[in-house]
Design a protein around this motif. Structure first.
Motif, PDB file in Angstrom:
ATOM      1  N   UNK A 175       0.716  -1.204   0.033  1.00 56.37           N
ATOM      2  CA  UNK A 175      -0.154  -0.179   0.008  1.00 56.37           C
ATOM      3  C   UNK A 175       0.885   1.251   0.214  1.00 56.37           C
ATOM      4  N   UNK A 176       1.928   1.356   0.995  1.00 54.62           N
ATOM      5  CA  UNK A 176       2.525   2.620   0.916  1.00 54.62           C
ATOM      6  C   UNK A 176       3.629   2.664   0.087  1.00 54.62           C
ATOM      7  N   UNK A 177       4.241   1.265  -0.540  1.00 55.85           N
ATOM      8  CA  UNK A 177       4.875   1.571  -1.711  1.00 55.85           C
ATOM      9  C   UNK A 177       4.208   2.168  -2.833  1.00 55.85           C
ATOM     10  N   UNK A 178       3.062   1.611  -3.126  1.00 54.91           N
ATOM     11  CA  UNK A 178       2.214   2.293  -4.080  1.00 54.91           C
ATOM     12  C   UNK A 178       1.917   3.653  -3.973  1.00 54.91           C
ATOM     13  N   UNK A 179       1.598   4.303  -3.030  1.00 58.67           N
ATOM     14  CA  UNK A 179       1.464   5.588  -2.884  1.00 58.67           C
ATOM     15  C   UNK A 179       2.617   6.470  -3.432  1.00 58.67           C
ATOM     16  N   UNK A 180       3.843   5.908  -2.601  1.00 62.53           N
ATOM     17  CA  UNK A 180       5.086   6.751  -2.839  1.00 62.53           C
ATOM     18  C   UNK A 180       5.352   6.539  -4.284  1.00 62.53           C
ATOM     19  N   UNK A 181       5.425   5.626  -4.953  1.00 60.79           N
ATOM     20  CA  UNK A 181       5.537   5.386  -6.475  1.00 60.79           C
ATOM     21  C   UNK A 181       4.964   6.232  -7.231  1.00 60.79           C
ATOM     22  N   UNK A 182       3.500   6.206  -6.917  1.00 58.63           N
ATOM     23  CA  UNK A 182       2.557   6.935  -7.699  1.00 58.63           C
ATOM     24  C   UNK A 182       2.787   8.332  -7.744  1.00 58.63           C
ATOM     25  N   UNK A 183       3.062   8.799  -6.244  1.00 56.63           N
ATOM     26  CA  UNK A 183       3.017  10.378  -6.108  1.00 56.63           C
ATOM     27  C   UNK A 183       4.404  10.959  -6.258  1.00 56.63           C
ATOM     28  N   UNK A 184       5.359   9.975  -5.784  1.00 54.88           N
ATOM     29  CA  UNK A 184       6.852  10.617  -5.688  1.00 54.88           C
ATOM     30  C   UNK A 184       7.829   9.659  -6.641  1.00 54.88           C
ATOM     31  N   UNK A 185       7.446   9.629  -7.983  1.00 55.22           N
ATOM     32  CA  UNK A 185       8.092   8.672  -8.628  1.00 55.22           C
ATOM     33  C   UNK A 185       9.766   8.785  -8.310  1.00 55.22           C
ATOM     34  N   UNK A 186      10.236  10.146  -8.308  1.00 55.85           N
ATOM     35  CA  UNK A 186      11.637  10.275  -8.155  1.00 55.85           C
ATOM     36  C   UNK A 186      12.483   9.929  -6.857  1.00 55.85           C
ATOM     37  N   UNK A 187      11.413   9.643  -5.778  1.00 52.51           N
ATOM     38  CA  UNK A 187      12.018   9.488  -4.219  1.00 52.51           C
ATOM     39  C   UNK A 187      12.739   8.047  -4.088  1.00 52.51           C
ATOM     40  N   UNK A 188      13.699   8.180  -3.163  1.00 48.19           N
ATOM     41  CA  UNK A 188      14.121   6.829  -2.889  1.00 48.19           C
ATOM     42  C   UNK A 188      13.474   6.105  -1.604  1.00 48.19           C
ATOM     43  N   UNK A 189      13.205   4.996  -1.937  1.00 45.99           N
ATOM     44  CA  UNK A 189      12.680   4.180  -0.858  1.00 45.99           C
ATOM     45  C   UNK A 189      13.632   3.599   0.240  1.00 45.99           C
ATOM     46  N   UNK A 190      13.892   4.029   1.187  1.00 50.31           N
ATOM     47  CA  UNK A 190      15.287   3.473   1.791  1.00 50.31           C
ATOM     48  C   UNK A 190      15.134   2.331   2.248  1.00 50.31           C
ATOM     49  N   UNK A 191      14.128   1.913   3.196  1.00 44.69           N
ATOM     50  CA  UNK A 191      13.836   0.547   3.672  1.00 44.69           C
ATOM     51  C   UNK A 191      12.466   0.588   4.662  1.00 44.69           C
ATOM     52  N   UNK A 192      11.937  -0.674   4.472  1.00 43.17           N
ATOM     53  CA  UNK A 192      10.832  -0.855   5.342  1.00 43.17           C
ATOM     54  C   UNK A 192      11.391  -1.937   6.464  1.00 43.17           C
TER      55      UNK A 192
END
Ligand code: SF4
Length: 342
Positions: free
Chosen positions: A324-341
């Motif tokens: 869910x959260x990765x989906x939101x981030x990828x959709x709204x902030x495509x250039x952001x870096x997801x560091x870890x879960x």
């Protein structure tokens, strides 16, 4: 709106007055008319006013100790940095799930260290050891340093110190919006300024004494405009009725308020809610009315540090959170870096 923190009571360790910052803070609090007491031992501070644990805990949370950091060995701070840099311990916030309740034990007061130059010297040594690699220092492992920094400016000094280094990086995270004095610090892009965010239900129910989501986002915009690399920690991710919508609204609000340039160099960290048995006992003592769900049988047990098991969400719930959260981030902030879960 949460006002900038003002201590109710200040203690000064005599050795702190040997440092310029110690003297400066002493004079400042005297002028502010705050009650100041000398202290040579922690026992004195433990004996705070209040008829019972509940009252004493609350007084402690608004007590500031001006002290000298004696342990100059830094702890490690995985996964977000190599080392924890100690400028402050304790926090004035009252988040029900705060890990400081267990780590600070019977010392919940806030302690700010005035021997900053010595702390910087040690940081320089750690940086030398790892050269030519960069060394990241995390300044919020034992506190929410931004919450007290409008009074001490220690963090501001640290930002400027790391701004001048070649191999050092500073990072910290906050739930407070009182950032104005940090906006003109010469950070040279070497500090990542992170905000801890959560959905409306969670902030409202579990994070008293901290800035609200809108205020944090407003502060994040100022920080981005001041040229800092920006980041968000979504933590603790807590499942409640309507959590998907709650987090969706939070992310959409963030996306609509952040200027486009700030979305280019952006990091996200995601931490699911967890608790240990000792933490549960302390939370029930400090916040007896809390709505926080701490039911071991609903959770998955996971081996933790120091052999104390922690209770995290079940595997399928973790997958849902991540998706869910990765989906939101990828959709709204495509250039952001997801560091870890975690
Ligand atoms: Fe703890 Fe952070 Fe809340 Fe302070 S703001 S009480 S450090 S969780």
């Amino acid at each position: 709106m949460v006002k900038p923190f003002v201590p109710q009571l200040v203690y000064v360790e005599p050795r702190a007055l040997e440092y310029p910052l110690g003297k400066e803070l002493y004079e400042k609090f005297k002028k502010m008319g705050i009650e100041i007491k000398d202290t040579t031992s922690h026992n004195q501070i433990r004996n705070l006013p209040g008829d019972n644990h509940f009252q004493k805990y609350r007084v402690a949370k608004s007590t500031l100790v001006i002290g000298v950091r004696k342990t100059l060995k830094f702890d490690t701070s995985k996964p977000s940095a190599e080392y924890a840099i100690p400028f402050v311990t304790g926090c004035m916030g009252h988040c029900h799930y705060c890990y400081l309740q267990t780590t600070m034990g019977d010392k919940p007061y806030i302690r700010t260290y005035v021997n900053t130059e010595e702390i910087f010297d040690i940081a320089s040594e750690y940086m030398k050891e790892r050269m030519p690699e960069e060394t990241r220092f995390e300044a919020s492992c034992t506190s929410d340093i931004v919450g007290v920094d409008h009074l001490t400016h220690t963090l501001k000094r640290a930002i400027e110190f790391f701004g001048k280094t070649e191999h050092g990086r500073l990072r910290f995270v906050t739930k407070f919006a009182h950032v104005d004095h940090l906006l003109d610090a010469e950070h040279n892009g070497r500090t990542r300024f992170r905000f801890s965010i959560n959905d409306h239900y969670i902030i409202k129910n579990f994070e008293p004494g901290t800035s609200r989501l809108d205020e944090r986002i407003e502060a994040a915009v100022k920080v981005a405009e001041a040229g800092y690399p920006l980041g968000f920690i979504i933590a603790p991710i807590y499942l409640h009725e309507g959590w998907k919508e709650g987090y969706g609204e939070m992310m959409e609000k963030l996306a609509s308020k952040l200027p486009a340039f700030a979305k280019k160099d952006l990091t996200f960290e995601m931490i699911q809610h967890r608790f240990t048995k000792p933490a549960k006992r302390v939370i029930e003592k400090n916040y007896p009315m809390t709505k926080l769900e701490l039911d071991e049988s609903a959770r998955k047990w996971k081996w933790g540090r120091y052999g104390i098991g922690k209770y995290v969400y079940q595997d399928d719930e973790q997958e849902q959170i991540k998706d869910t959260l990765t989906g939101y981030i990828r959709g709204l902030f495509p250039e952001a870096k997801l560091e870890y879960f975690t």
